[in-house]
Design a protein around this motif. Structure first.
Motif, mmCIF file in Angstrom:
data_model
loop_
_atom_site.group_PDB
_atom_site.id
_atom_site.type_symbol
_atom_site.label_atom_id
_atom_site.label_comp_id
_atom_site.label_asym_id
_atom_site.label_seq_id
_atom_site.Cartn_x
_atom_site.Cartn_y
_atom_site.Cartn_z
ATOM 1 N N UNK A 1 -17.531 -49.134 -0.319
ATOM 2 C CA UNK A 1 -17.486 -50.590 -0.546
ATOM 3 C C UNK A 1 -16.283 -50.984 -1.405
ATOM 4 N N UNK A 2 -15.838 -50.100 -2.295
ATOM 5 C CA UNK A 2 -14.647 -50.383 -3.100
ATOM 6 C C UNK A 2 -13.403 -50.496 -2.212
ATOM 7 N N UNK A 3 -13.346 -49.654 -1.181
ATOM 8 C CA UNK A 3 -12.197 -49.689 -0.264
ATOM 9 C C UNK A 3 -12.233 -50.948 0.581
ATOM 10 N N UNK A 4 -13.418 -51.338 1.015
ATOM 11 C CA UNK A 4 -13.554 -52.555 1.826
ATOM 12 C C UNK A 4 -13.059 -53.773 1.050
ATOM 13 N N UNK A 5 -13.428 -53.874 -0.218
ATOM 14 C CA UNK A 5 -12.998 -55.018 -1.034
ATOM 15 C C UNK A 5 -11.483 -55.018 -1.219
ATOM 16 N N UNK A 6 -10.889 -53.870 -1.452
ATOM 17 C CA UNK A 6 -9.440 -53.796 -1.649
ATOM 18 C C UNK A 6 -8.682 -54.099 -0.358
ATOM 19 N N UNK A 7 -9.194 -53.619 0.761
ATOM 20 C CA UNK A 7 -8.542 -53.880 2.043
ATOM 21 C C UNK A 7 -8.553 -55.369 2.349
#
Length: 191
Positions: free
Chosen positions: A71-77
């Motif tokens: 989920x951290x990667x999804x937010x950054x993307x």
């Protein structure tokens, strides 16, 4: 180049004049700078726009899944992932092999969410293994394998891709010619 501040039109012009066609941003970068570079035909490899991961001393080896949820990667993307000038988002720097399975998932996620962008993973060089502690246990704690060759072999097996990136510090670490070629030969043999 590194920094989080906007690069001026003049700075980008100088990069282009020097025939630079790709830059690496080590401390993240703002969208205006990405736009300016891409408008001048300069692509960007971006580190720290997505959650990063490093092996460090081995203290957190094998804990990437727990400490960097998808989920951290999804937010950054959602913030940077769609920029056409980004050719790589660096997702790990010198990880332990104990994190390779999850790194493969993260790379696949990043590359699916950002078509045409590689999830970059910088591996340890062969000479950056622990010097202040002795023995195979110390090496295993940091890189997650008994030997550097196994470290590279597991990477190629678990995270296949078009490139193998590994750090080289020829001046900072006073790397010898033999050490430089040892790394190159190991990676070349395995690849």
């Amino acid at each position: 180049m590194s920094g989080v501040t906007t690069q001026s039109v003049e700075q980008v012009r100088l990069l282009k004049e020097a025939n630079i066609d790709i830059v690496t941003w080590f401390n993240g970068v703002d969208r205006e700078t990405l736009d300016r570079c891409w408008g001048s035909g300069i692509a960007s490899m971006v580190q720290h726009a997505l959650p990063g991961w490093t092996g460090g001393t081995g203290k957190y080896a094998g804990k990437m899944r727990e400490m960097r949820p998808m989920s951290d990667y999804a937010a950054a993307i959602a913030r940077f992932g769609d920029h056409p000038g980004v050719v790589s988002h660096v997702i790990a720097d010198e990880p332990s092999a104990w994190d390779y399975d999850y790194l493969a998932e993260v790379r696949a996620y990043v590359e699916k969410a950002c078509p045409g962008v590689m999830g970059g993973i910088w591996l340890y060089p062969c000479y950056a293994l622990p010097r202040n502690v002795e023995g195979a246990a110390a090496v295993n704690r940091v890189i997650g394998t008994r030997t550097y060759r196994e470290y590279i072999e597991q990477f190629v097996q678990k995270i296949p891709g078009p490139l193998i990136w590994y750090d080289v510090y020829p001046w900072a670490w006073k790397v010898t010619r033999a050490q430089f070629f040892e790394c190159l030969e190991t990676v070349s043999d395995v690849a």
